[in-house]
Design a protein around this motif. Structure first.
Motif, PDB file in Angstrom:
ATOM      1  N   GLY A   1      -1.624   4.962   0.758  1.00 46.54           N
ATOM      2  CA  GLY A   1      -0.551   4.878  -0.212  1.00 46.54           C
ATOM      3  C   GLY A   1      -0.363   3.163  -0.014  1.00 46.54           C
ATOM      4  O   GLY A   1      -0.575   2.447   0.654  1.00 46.54           O
ATOM      5  N   HIS A   2       0.603   2.772  -1.294  1.00 51.77           N
ATOM      6  CA  HIS A   2       1.014   1.400  -1.211  1.00 51.77           C
ATOM      7  C   HIS A   2       2.236   1.376  -2.167  1.00 51.77           C
ATOM      8  O   HIS A   2       2.266   1.757  -3.243  1.00 51.77           O
ATOM      9  CB  HIS A   2       0.075   0.529  -1.849  1.00 51.77           C
ATOM     10  N   LEU A   3       3.412   1.206  -1.506  1.00 59.22           N
ATOM     11  CA  LEU A   3       4.662   1.009  -2.193  1.00 59.22           C
ATOM     12  C   LEU A   3       5.331  -0.190  -2.141  1.00 59.22           C
ATOM     13  O   LEU A   3       5.202  -1.157  -1.217  1.00 59.22           O
ATOM     14  CB  LEU A   3       5.825   2.360  -1.689  1.00 59.22           C
ATOM     15  N   GLY A   4       6.508  -0.322  -2.701  1.00 56.25           N
ATOM     16  CA  GLY A   4       7.291  -1.667  -2.729  1.00 56.25           C
ATOM     17  C   GLY A   4       6.969  -2.403  -3.907  1.00 56.25           C
ATOM     18  O   GLY A   4       6.716  -2.283  -5.056  1.00 56.25           O
TER      19      GLY A   4
ATOM     20  N   LYS B   1      -7.174   2.891  -0.946  1.00 59.92           N
ATOM     21  CA  LYS B   1      -5.637   2.517  -1.449  1.00 59.92           C
ATOM     22  C   LYS B   1      -5.291   2.642  -2.730  1.00 59.92           C
ATOM     23  O   LYS B   1      -6.368   1.758  -3.683  1.00 59.92           O
ATOM     24  CB  LYS B   1      -5.332   1.220  -0.459  1.00 59.92           C
ATOM     25  N   LEU B   2      -4.332   3.205  -3.114  1.00 55.96           N
ATOM     26  CA  LEU B   2      -4.121   3.465  -4.461  1.00 55.96           C
ATOM     27  C   LEU B   2      -2.377   2.803  -4.294  1.00 55.96           C
ATOM     28  O   LEU B   2      -1.574   3.323  -3.670  1.00 55.96           O
ATOM     29  CB  LEU B   2      -3.944   4.611  -5.028  1.00 55.96           C
ATOM     30  N   GLU B   3      -1.903   2.352  -5.491  1.00 61.68           N
ATOM     31  CA  GLU B   3      -0.667   1.624  -5.536  1.00 61.68           C
ATOM     32  C   GLU B   3       0.375   2.725  -6.404  1.00 61.68           C
ATOM     33  O   GLU B   3      -0.237   2.977  -7.625  1.00 61.68           O
ATOM     34  CB  GLU B   3      -0.473   0.430  -6.559  1.00 61.68           C
ATOM     35  N   GLY B   4       1.246   3.297  -5.847  1.00 60.43           N
ATOM     36  CA  GLY B   4       2.316   3.882  -6.451  1.00 60.43           C
ATOM     37  C   GLY B   4       2.676   5.321  -5.783  1.00 60.43           C
ATOM     38  O   GLY B   4       1.898   5.480  -4.845  1.00 60.43           O
TER      39      GLY B   4
ATOM     40  N   PRO C   1       1.396  -5.115  -6.899  1.00 64.04           N
ATOM     41  CA  PRO C   1       1.067  -6.377  -7.811  1.00 64.04           C
ATOM     42  C   PRO C   1       0.503  -5.713  -9.026  1.00 64.04           C
ATOM     43  O   PRO C   1       0.321  -6.495  -9.957  1.00 64.04           O
ATOM     44  CB  PRO C   1      -0.141  -7.055  -6.757  1.00 64.04           C
ATOM     45  N   GLN C   2      -0.236  -4.556  -8.977  1.00 61.70           N
ATOM     46  CA  GLN C   2      -0.900  -3.915 -10.336  1.00 61.70           C
ATOM     47  C   GLN C   2       0.306  -3.797 -11.322  1.00 61.70           C
ATOM     48  O   GLN C   2      -0.010  -3.621 -12.662  1.00 61.70           O
ATOM     49  CB  GLN C   2      -1.673  -2.833 -10.321  1.00 61.70           C
ATOM     50  N   SER C   3       1.572  -3.537 -10.853  1.00 59.41           N
ATOM     51  CA  SER C   3       2.895  -3.355 -11.803  1.00 59.41           C
ATOM     52  C   SER C   3       3.452  -4.730 -12.062  1.00 59.41           C
ATOM     53  O   SER C   3       4.637  -4.565 -12.602  1.00 59.41           O
ATOM     54  CB  SER C   3       3.646  -2.557 -11.409  1.00 59.41           C
ATOM     55  N   VAL C   4       2.998  -5.842 -11.832  1.00 59.20           N
ATOM     56  CA  VAL C   4       3.528  -7.045 -11.914  1.00 59.20           C
ATOM     57  C   VAL C   4       4.179  -7.371 -13.517  1.00 59.20           C
ATOM     58  O   VAL C   4       5.479  -8.081 -13.452  1.00 59.20           O
ATOM     59  CB  VAL C   4       2.827  -8.334 -11.643  1.00 59.20           C
TER      60      VAL C   4
ATOM     61  N   VAL D   1     -10.538   0.393   0.598  1.00 54.31           N
ATOM     62  CA  VAL D   1     -10.828  -0.350  -0.563  1.00 54.31           C
ATOM     63  C   VAL D   1      -9.808  -0.015  -1.725  1.00 54.31           C
ATOM     64  O   VAL D   1      -9.407   1.157  -1.811  1.00 54.31           O
ATOM     65  CB  VAL D   1     -12.232   0.005  -0.941  1.00 54.31           C
ATOM     66  N   ASP D   2      -9.203  -1.085  -2.132  1.00 52.66           N
ATOM     67  CA  ASP D   2      -8.580  -0.912  -3.147  1.00 52.66           C
ATOM     68  C   ASP D   2      -9.015  -0.206  -4.412  1.00 52.66           C
ATOM     69  O   ASP D   2     -10.143  -0.761  -5.050  1.00 52.66           O
ATOM     70  CB  ASP D   2      -7.653  -2.209  -3.849  1.00 52.66           C
ATOM     71  N   LEU D   3      -8.243   0.871  -5.187  1.00 47.71           N
ATOM     72  CA  LEU D   3      -8.855   1.162  -6.386  1.00 47.71           C
ATOM     73  C   LEU D   3      -8.200   0.141  -7.433  1.00 47.71           C
ATOM     74  O   LEU D   3      -6.952   0.120  -7.256  1.00 47.71           O
ATOM     75  CB  LEU D   3      -8.564   2.556  -6.867  1.00 47.71           C
ATOM     76  N   PRO D   4      -8.968  -0.478  -8.435  1.00 48.00           N
ATOM     77  CA  PRO D   4      -8.513  -1.404  -9.111  1.00 48.00           C
ATOM     78  C   PRO D   4      -7.593  -0.775 -10.280  1.00 48.00           C
ATOM     79  O   PRO D   4      -7.672   0.282 -10.765  1.00 48.00           O
ATOM     80  CB  PRO D   4      -9.547  -2.183  -9.666  1.00 48.00           C
ATOM     81  N   PHE D   5      -6.681  -1.954 -11.048  1.00 51.94           N
ATOM     82  CA  PHE D   5      -5.771  -1.458 -11.881  1.00 51.94           C
ATOM     83  C   PHE D   5      -6.676  -0.620 -13.268  1.00 51.94           C
ATOM     84  O   PHE D   5      -7.923  -1.041 -13.395  1.00 51.94           O
ATOM     85  CB  PHE D   5      -5.248  -2.522 -12.623  1.00 51.94           C
ATOM     86  N   GLY D   6      -6.020   0.233 -13.834  1.00 53.10           N
ATOM     87  CA  GLY D   6      -6.706   1.010 -14.976  1.00 53.10           C
ATOM     88  C   GLY D   6      -7.813   2.196 -14.413  1.00 53.10           C
ATOM     89  O   GLY D   6      -8.333   2.776 -15.362  1.00 53.10           O
TER      90      GLY D   6
END
Ligand code: KIV
Length: 273
Positions: free
Chosen positions: A145-148, A122-125, A151-154, A91-96
């Motif tokens: 993890g999630h890199l590259g 899953k966390l972005e960064g 989308p939360q940093s669009v 599950v993605d943790l959402p923005f913020g």
């Protein structure tokens, strides 16, 4: 339609993803956001379901992933989990909900795990959220993890173009990938980066690296279900392969239904009590 054969009906775990990488078996991952689709995808034999914050786009119709809330992600994840037997649910943790105070990140993570029964988050960064990830890992919660392209940093990137084409960004991505493995992440998503770089990351890490728009040299692939099934018709980036045209089939089915209702062909005498 043929159903993919699953030679192993054991529950997929984060440990088993690592074993798959070790024996060179590619990992299949798709997004899902609801019970019925999760049930179908699970029975088809997918290894991992991602309850992605792409739900913000394909379920809620938002332009970005930023508006989706923790409560909404929990709703989707709990629905998915009920449809699944074998598949690992991430599950993605959402923005913020994790980029600030690590204690807040921990509280978000605990809510998702407790209220959905998810297997992994899953966390972005990278280095920017190191402490948040460590807090979560310390509680025994697996983290992907999630890199590259994250989308939360669009708004920081200014769009959804390919990331890490330049030397400096590629070096930072490589360092972040190693950092995520060192602190204990169980796997990593790489989104929309050059295939050569993704392949290098996958070969240097022992944890599985799952790509989306990152070429074939990684340990597995993920796509957004609505994109690969042709439900999200307006989206056709280079990396996307469509496996069905459900959008067209749905429109045709609905048009046939409308016609049958208007012409009073439906219901017939066998379709009534
Ligand atoms: O939210 C999502 O669907 C994702 C995938 C694109 C990896 O993070």
């Amino acid at each position: 339609m043929s159903v993919a054969k699953v030679d192993d009906n054991r529950k997929v775990t984060t440990r088993r993803l690592i074993e798959m990488k070790q024996r060179g078996e590619k990992i299949s991952m798709l997004t899902a956001y609801d019970y019925s689709m999760a049930k179908l995808i699970d029975s088809a034999g997918i290894d991992v379901i991602l309850v992605g914050d792409s739900a913000s786009n394909v379920m809620a119709g938002n332009m970005t992933t930023l508006p989706i809330t923790l409560d909404q992600m929990i709703y989707h994840a709990a629905s998915v989990k009920k449809g699944v037997n074998r598949t690992l649910v991430v599950v993605d943790l959402p923005f913020g909900t994790y980029q600030g105070d690590p204690k807040d990140a921990f509280a978000s993570a605990v809510r998702v795990m407790r209220e959905t029964g998810a297997d992994c988050l899953k966390l972005e960064g990278g280095s920017e959220i190191k402490e948040s990830i460590e807090y979560i890992l310390r509680a025994g919660i697996p983290v992907m993890g999630h890199l590259g392209l994250t989308p939360q940093s669009v708004n920081k990137f200014g769009g959804y173009s390919v990331r890490a084409r330049e030397e400096v960004e590629a070096r930072k991505l490589l360092e972040d990938a190693h950092l995520l493995e060192e602190i204990g992440c169980c796997s990593l998503v790489l989104e929309k980066i050059p295939a050569e770089l993704a392949s290098r990351v996958a070969s240097e890490l022992t944890i599985p690296v799952i790509g989306i728009g990152a070429g074939g040299g990684v340990d597995g692939q993920v796509l957004v279900m609505h994109d690969m099934l042709g439900i999200n018709q307006g989206f056709s980036p280079k990396f996307l392969r469509r496996y069905a045209n459900l959008g067209e089939e749905i429109i045709l089915a609905v048009q046939n239904y409308i016609q049958d209702v208007k012409s009073q062909d439906f219901p017939n005498e066998n379709e009534q009590y």
